[in-house]
Design an enzyme around this catalytic site. Structure first.
Site, short mmCIF file in Angstrom:
data_model
loop_
_atom_site.label_atom_id
_atom_site.label_comp_id
_atom_site.label_asym_id
_atom_site.label_seq_id
_atom_site.Cartn_x
_atom_site.Cartn_y
_atom_site.Cartn_z
N GLY A 49 59.84 49.09 0.38
CA GLY A 49 59.13 49.04 -0.90
C GLY A 49 58.01 50.05 -0.79
O GLY A 49 58.25 51.18 -0.37
N GLU A 50 56.81 49.62 -1.08
CA GLU A 50 55.67 50.53 -0.94
C GLU A 50 54.62 49.79 -0.11
O GLU A 50 54.09 48.76 -0.54
CB GLU A 50 55.16 50.89 -2.33
CG GLU A 50 54.28 52.11 -2.36
CD GLU A 50 54.94 53.37 -1.80
OE1 GLU A 50 56.12 53.64 -2.12
OE2 GLU A 50 54.29 54.08 -1.01
N SER A 51 54.35 50.31 1.07
CA SER A 51 53.48 49.57 2.00
C SER A 51 52.07 49.36 1.44
O SER A 51 51.44 48.33 1.70
CB SER A 51 53.43 50.27 3.34
OG SER A 51 53.06 51.62 3.20
N CYS A 80 61.67 50.11 6.74
CA CYS A 80 60.98 51.13 5.95
C CYS A 80 59.50 50.77 5.74
O CYS A 80 58.74 50.83 6.69
CB CYS A 80 61.73 51.39 4.65
SG CYS A 80 61.43 53.05 4.06
N ARG A 107 53.91 58.06 7.47
CA ARG A 107 54.49 57.71 6.16
C ARG A 107 55.06 58.95 5.46
O ARG A 107 54.56 60.05 5.64
CB ARG A 107 53.42 57.09 5.26
CG ARG A 107 52.91 55.76 5.77
CD ARG A 107 51.89 55.18 4.81
NE ARG A 107 52.46 54.99 3.49
CZ ARG A 107 51.75 55.03 2.36
NH1 ARG A 107 50.47 55.27 2.39
NH2 ARG A 107 52.35 54.83 1.21
N ILE A 135 64.99 56.20 2.11
CA ILE A 135 64.31 56.37 0.82
C ILE A 135 62.82 56.58 1.10
O ILE A 135 62.13 55.66 1.57
CB ILE A 135 64.50 55.14 -0.09
CG1 ILE A 135 65.99 54.86 -0.29
CG2 ILE A 135 63.80 55.34 -1.43
CD1 ILE A 135 66.29 53.52 -0.95
N ARG A 136 62.34 57.76 0.84
CA ARG A 136 60.93 58.12 1.14
C ARG A 136 60.53 57.53 2.49
O ARG A 136 59.52 56.83 2.62
CB ARG A 136 60.00 57.64 0.03
CG ARG A 136 60.33 58.26 -1.34
CD ARG A 136 59.27 57.96 -2.38
NE ARG A 136 58.02 58.61 -2.03
CZ ARG A 136 56.82 58.03 -2.12
NH1 ARG A 136 56.72 56.78 -2.54
NH2 ARG A 136 55.73 58.68 -1.81
N HIS A 171 67.26 51.75 5.29
CA HIS A 171 67.48 50.50 4.55
C HIS A 171 68.86 49.92 4.88
O HIS A 171 69.82 50.17 4.14
CB HIS A 171 67.42 50.77 3.04
CG HIS A 171 66.05 51.00 2.51
ND1 HIS A 171 65.38 50.07 1.73
CD2 HIS A 171 65.20 52.04 2.65
CE1 HIS A 171 64.19 50.54 1.41
NE2 HIS A 171 64.06 51.73 1.95
N GLU A 173 70.04 47.08 4.42
CA GLU A 173 70.51 46.14 3.38
C GLU A 173 71.27 46.86 2.27
O GLU A 173 72.00 46.24 1.51
CB GLU A 173 69.33 45.32 2.81
CG GLU A 173 68.41 46.05 1.82
CD GLU A 173 67.47 47.08 2.45
OE1 GLU A 173 67.55 47.31 3.67
OE2 GLU A 173 66.66 47.64 1.70
#
Ligand code: GLN
Length: 199
Positions: A49-51, A80, A107, A135-136, A171, A173
């Protein structure tokens, strides 16, 4: 064999895909939205997600403190953004973390142009090459002696294990291959067996 109850931190990110993956890997997934829910699980996945957003949510209601205690000795798998949260050192820019994984994580290390990609590579897991969705993604730039590297990309670790902890910069999943989640479910089972011996 009974299914170990494994939580998925469900405050942000792709927790539903992790739940499904855990079920397919032989665990009983439990969505964790409140600190007190950590008491009912024997392991936890912190999803991507976004940490920075995770930290913002976690700083409310004492969740960050409860999570810090949990990750000290209970099996936790960070993917991630979850990997960023577990790391002892975060750079680019520096940021607070749970500080348990003996690693330095940078990051958004792959820049804008190739910030997302799907690669297939060798790992230490049996069964041949593994698909890895980035992803990023962050990059694990340094690891301590106690960290076992299970897979690398361009010479940098992308899947690691350190005692009761696992982390991936990709990821798992989002692929249909369940070997990574199975590895974590096994880690939780061995942890449970050790706890039973102590009693
Ligand atoms: N770039 C995100 C961060 O820094 C992580 C991306 C992800 O989890 N897919 O938190």
């Amino acid at each position: 064999m009974s299914r170990p109850r494994i939580g998925v931190l469900a405050i942000q990110g792709d927790y539903d895909a992790h739940s499904q993956a855990l079920w397919e890997a032989g665990a009983e997934p439990v969505l964790v939205r409140k600190p007190e829910e950590l008491a009912s699980v024997d392991g936890l996945i912190i999803p991507g997600g976004e940490s920075t957003t995770f930290l913002k949510f976690l700083e409310r209601d004492g969740f960050l403190g409860a999570l810090r205690t949990f990750v000290q000795d209970k099996p936790t798998f960070g993917t991630c953004a979850g990997c960023i949260l577990l790391a002892k050192d975060v750079t680019h820019p520096p940021q607070r973390s749970l500080g348990v994984l003996d690693a330095t994580v940078e990051r958004n290390a792959y820049g804008r142009q190739i910030d997302s990609s799907i690669e297939t590579g060798e790992t230490q897991l049996a069964g041949g090459p593994l698909e890895m969705v980035y992803i990023r993604a962050p990059r694990i730039v340094k690891t301590g002696d106690g960290v076992e590297v299970l897979a690398e990309r361009d010479g940098f670790p992308v899947l690691v294990e350190q005692g009761h902890l696992m982390a991936a910069t990709f990821h798992p999943e989002l692929s249909s291959d369940r070997r990574v989640h199975q590895r974590f479910v096994e880690l939780v089972r061995s942890w449970q067996a050790r706890q039973r011996q102590k009693q």
